[in-house]
Write an enzyme that holds these catalytic residues in place. Structure first.
Site, PDB file in Angstrom:
ATOM      1  N   LEU B  68       0.840  -1.207   0.000  1.00 37.18           N
ATOM      2  CA  LEU B  68       0.000   0.000   0.000  1.00 37.18           C
ATOM      3  C   LEU B  68       0.870   1.251   0.000  1.00 37.18           C
ATOM      4  O   LEU B  68       0.386   2.340  -0.247  1.00 37.18           O
ATOM      5  CB  LEU B  68      -0.920  -0.019   1.218  1.00 37.18           C
ATOM      6  CG  LEU B  68      -1.701  -1.335   1.391  1.00 37.18           C
ATOM      7  CD1 LEU B  68      -2.543  -1.297   2.658  1.00 37.18           C
ATOM      8  CD2 LEU B  68      -2.581  -1.609   0.173  1.00 37.18           C
ATOM      9  N   ARG B  69       2.144   1.080   0.305  1.00 26.04           N
ATOM     10  CA  ARG B  69       3.166   2.134   0.238  1.00 26.04           C
ATOM     11  C   ARG B  69       3.058   3.189   1.327  1.00 26.04           C
ATOM     12  O   ARG B  69       3.800   4.166   1.299  1.00 26.04           O
ATOM     13  CB  ARG B  69       3.155   2.831  -1.136  1.00 26.04           C
ATOM     14  CG  ARG B  69       3.319   1.893  -2.321  1.00 26.04           C
ATOM     15  CD  ARG B  69       4.609   1.109  -2.274  1.00 26.04           C
ATOM     16  NE  ARG B  69       4.892   0.433  -3.554  1.00 26.04           N
ATOM     17  CZ  ARG B  69       5.801  -0.510  -3.700  1.00 26.04           C
ATOM     18  NH1 ARG B  69       6.541  -0.895  -2.659  1.00 26.04           N
ATOM     19  NH2 ARG B  69       6.011  -1.061  -4.870  1.00 26.04           N
ATOM     20  N   ASP B 310       0.245  -9.778  -5.342  1.00 28.48           N
ATOM     21  CA  ASP B 310       1.598  -9.242  -5.162  1.00 28.48           C
ATOM     22  C   ASP B 310       1.644  -7.808  -5.701  1.00 28.48           C
ATOM     23  O   ASP B 310       2.569  -7.419  -6.410  1.00 28.48           O
ATOM     24  CB  ASP B 310       2.640 -10.124  -5.868  1.00 28.48           C
ATOM     25  CG  ASP B 310       4.050  -9.826  -5.385  1.00 28.48           C
ATOM     26  OD1 ASP B 310       4.192  -9.180  -4.331  1.00 28.48           O
ATOM     27  OD2 ASP B 310       5.007 -10.230  -6.070  1.00 28.48           O
ATOM     28  N   HIS B 314       3.792   1.603  -8.348  1.00 26.13           N
ATOM     29  CA  HIS B 314       4.960   2.486  -8.424  1.00 26.13           C
ATOM     30  C   HIS B 314       4.585   3.807  -9.071  1.00 26.13           C
ATOM     31  O   HIS B 314       3.648   3.875  -9.877  1.00 26.13           O
ATOM     32  CB  HIS B 314       6.055   1.843  -9.282  1.00 26.13           C
ATOM     33  CG  HIS B 314       6.818   0.760  -8.579  1.00 26.13           C
ATOM     34  ND1 HIS B 314       7.617   0.999  -7.493  1.00 26.13           N
ATOM     35  CD2 HIS B 314       6.893  -0.570  -8.820  1.00 26.13           C
ATOM     36  CE1 HIS B 314       8.163  -0.138  -7.087  1.00 26.13           C
ATOM     37  NE2 HIS B 314       7.732  -1.111  -7.873  1.00 26.13           N
TER      38      HIS B 314
END
Lengths: 334, 429
Positions: B68-69, B310, B314
């Site tokens: 989820l960053r 997965d 980005h």
């Protein structure tokens, strides 16, 4: 998939060379055209004024992210002999170390109206990336990307072989050494296959062979004597010192004992075999001094030929006159 | 979460692999849970009725690995943006690997993620705690505290533990608290510097390779240590035929191990890397057609129990570089279900088995009771049209990450409604 493959990227809609990123995907006709053009340019070096005006007004930027002396200088000479303006950028020591991305560097140079980038980079695929991102009028020549390709080196080697041997069909070519890390070997193998070489052999210990190397279209030998037997051309690859520190090889000494080229080991090759090396040579590692300087060595000739081949490629990509089907040198006017 | 309405989902095809259900049925929801299947209880007055004619109604999907960053890499994505994408993809539970910044190695970080996800209320986010502090591979974390804080499992994300002694002790310590360790099987030394499967394509492109042995060596070591300690392990993201085979063999021998496969491994191969396609730069790398085939078989036979996205969103810059220098990973939440349905189309899985690999399979690995639809269970539900075809494009992507090699691909199967705890969190007109 959104990404163009190399073949699509390298040719313009008319099928002419736009970028030279890899030899792969280029047809025999086009490779032969490069060799024929280079033949014409060989004469330029013999003139009192070593210049032709084919790229007058064009700007060629040498974009070297890895250091190089030979390749960069021969590209520079090639561009200058075509009357182009040349910018040499030693990026290894500048922009990217300040945090600028490759793309930012590229955009800045494009803003300076550069017509061609000659790129060397440590990452495989770097030239493809730059070509895929460059403005439409810009051409890219790959001067070595990682382990992937070094197409002008591959072509200058083909040029050298053709000058000595004529046709490729019946030739047996042995490539010796670090195939795994060699972009030169990959480009040579691709070019030799396209040009219809009789047999391509690779010779080296298993640690220096890439996985499924046969799939490149080569025969694999682990013994040097066997591998060079009856060869018409023996190409020695450079061995980087760092291979010893990562357990690929035990020592330079053992490497030379097994794979170093000596006059004695060369005796199984054809009597008229030529010996090549892309340089710079490690004397006493890849080959004996007697071989390097001996009568069969064409190593220095490769360097001179490199200028002619690079002139041909630059002119085919950005030359202002249509060279195709003409004698390039016939257009001299200064 | 706000109090939920009473909802009836009518006329759908209910597929609940846990109970073996696959038939036309109505579902009635109240208080965030399934109240009844088929007939509503006497006096039940739904606030909302959803007409699911032509749709499959199944448990909300459970994804064992989705970045989820947040915290730390919000230029790539946020919990808000990615849980919205998850809802649009029918995913109601997702596991967030510990390689955030800061790393999920303390209860505080785990709780921060849980609270943020709860505030947005679009998906259940399960923080996966780190096995070692700072993912350093040397010092184990306070695993009991991480479990207490809401981490159902622990992992090292993509930073393998080099030291076998540390791994064995981590397994032993985790087993004390009944914690399963998620291991992404890739030997640190054999994979060092690599960016593509060591094989025909990497050889041609001159890309530094990652041999199959990088996976099999890691699988063998982990299985030996699991057998020694009796601890439960889960292989996150198997990529090779041999790796899957080793897992199947170990399971036959009774070793408590499970495995999953990233869905892209079942559709792409090393050949997709040609042209230096950075969207196909993934770790573990795309392997051969034979590997892909064997993985499909392992998924079909249940040797691999779960499929996951997965998901690795980005920013554009991360993929704008020469191939080896690009960040690996695919923005994958929104292709998880359609690709799984693609396996049904291709005859690899039955529809019910495909849903099982996305619900009961991962649920069992996590050791919780989600992923099934029965009275009293949380009403996490995915309603999708199995026949609708659509094309993945930047416009249809909800995720902040646009990095997917499947852009432009025609997909079949599209989510109409997603319900989380009885609330509609996604609706497509």
């Amino acid at each position: 998939m959104s990404h163009a493959n190399a073949h699509d990227l390298q040719l313009d809609p008319a099928g002419h060379l736009k970028h030279l990123l890899t030899v792969e995907g280029l047809g025999r006709e086009l490779l032969t055209e490069v060799l024929d053009q280079a033949e014409g340019f060989l004469g330029v070096a013999q003139q009192a004024v070593k210049k032709v005006p084919l790229c007058r007004g064009k700007v060629v930027a040498n974009l070297f992210f890895e250091t190089s002396t030979r390749t960069r200088t021969t590209f520079e000479l090639a561009a200058k002999r075509l009357s182009a303006d040349v910018l040499n950028l030693n990026i290894a020591a500048s922009a990217t170390t300040k945090g600028e991305t490759l793309l930012d560097t590229l955009r800045n140079l494009e803003a300076m109206q550069v017509d061609m980038f000659v790129v060397r980079h440590a990452a495989s695929g770097a030239a493809h990336f730059i070509a895929s991102q460059a403005a439409p009028h810009v051409s890219v020549i790959n001067a070595g990307d990682g382990r992937h390709a070094h197409p002008t080196q591959g072509m200058l080697d083909m040029f050298t072989i053709r000058r000595h041997k004529g046709a490729f069909e019946n030739l047996r070519i042995a490539i010796v050494g670090d195939i795994l890390h060699s972009r030169v070997a990959r480009s040579q193998i691709a070019a030799l296959n396209t040009l219809g070489a009789g047999e391509i052999r690779v010779i080296g210990p298993r640690t220096l062979m890439p996985a499924q190397v046969e799939s490149l279209g080569v025969r694999v030998f682990e013994d040097l004597r066997e591998g060079v037997r009856d060869a018409d051309v023996v190409i020695m690859l450079r061995l980087q010192r760092e291979r010893m520190s990562v357990a690929l090889l035990p020592s330079e000494h053992e490497y030379f004992q097994l794979y170093g080229l000596t006059e004695e080991r060369l005796s199984t090759a054809r009597p008229d075999a030529i010996v090549m090396h892309p340089g710079p040579i490690n004397r006493g590692v890849e080959m004996d001094t007697q071989v390097a300087d001996g009568p069969r060595s064409v190593i220095l000739e490769q360097v001179s030929n490199g200028i002619a081949v690079r002139m041909a490629v630059i002119a085919m990509c950005i030359g202002t006159q249509n060279l195709r089907g003409q004698d390039a040198v016939g257009d001299l006017d200064d | 979460m706000t109090s939920s309405k009473k909802i009836s989902i009518r006329n759908g095809r209910l597929i609940d692999p846990a109970s073996g259900t696959d038939r036309a049925a109505d579902l009635h929801l109240a208080d965030g849970r399934v109240l009844a299947i088929d007939g509503p209880p006497a006096g039940f007055q739904p606030d909302v009725t959803l007409d699911a004619r032509g749709l499959v109604v199944c448990p909300g999907l459970i994804d064992l690995s989705a970045r989820l960053r947040e915290p730390g890499h919000e230029q790539k994505a946020t919990i808000a943006s990615e849980t919205r994408a998850a809802a649009a993809a029918g995913i109601t539970t997702l596991c967030c690997p510990p390689d955030t910044a800061p790393i999920i190695d303390t209860p505080a970080v785990a709780q921060l993620i849980l609270r943020t996800a709860q505030r947005h209320g679009l998906a259940r986010v399960l923080p996966v705690g780190a096995i070692t502090q700072g993912l350093d591979g040397r010092h184990i974390t306070e695993m009991a505290a991480l479990k207490q804080a809401g981490c159902p499992v622990l992992s090292q994300a993509d930073r393998p533990i080099r030291n076998s002694q540390v791994l064995m002790r981590a397994l032993d310590y985790a087993a004390t608290f009944g914690l399963t360790l998620f291991l992404q099987p890739q030997d640190a030394d054999l994979s060092e510097g690599g960016c593509a499967h060591e094989g025909r394509v990497a050889t041609r492109l001159g890309l530094p390779g990652i041999p199959e042995a990088a996976e099999t060596v890691a699988v063998a070591r982990a299985l030996a240590l699991a057998e020694q300690t009796g601890a439960r392990i889960h292989f996150r993201g198997l990529s090779s035929a041999r790796g899957a085979e080793m897992l199947a063999e170990a399971r036959r021998r009774g070793i408590p191990a499970s495995g999953d496969c990233s869905i892209h491994q079942l559709f792409l191969t090393e050949d997709d890397v040609y042209g230096f396609n950075a969207d196909c730069h993934v770790i573990p790398p795309l392997r051969t057609l034979a590997d892909r085939q064997a993985l499909r078989t392992a998924v079909a036979e249940g040797a691999i129990q779960a499929l996951c996205s997965d998901h690795q969103p980005h920013d554009a810059d991360a993929k704008q570089a020469p191939f080896p220098e690009t960040a690996p990973g695919i923005s994958a939440l929104e292709t998880l279900l359609p690709l799984a349905l693609g396996l049904v189309d291709e005859g690899v899985l039955t529809l019910s088995a495909a849903i099982a690999r996305l619900t009961t399979g991962p649920s069992a690995i996590l050791g919780h009771d989600l992923g099934r639809l029965a009275p009293g269970r949380p009403a996490d539900i995915c309603c999708f049209d199995p026949a609708e075809t659509w094309v993945l494009s930047p416009e249809t992507l909800v995720s902040q990450g646009q990095n997917t090699p499947f852009l432009g691909r025609q997909l079949r199967g599209r989510v109409r409604w997603t319900l989380l705890g009885g609330r509609i969190v996604h609706e497509r007109a």
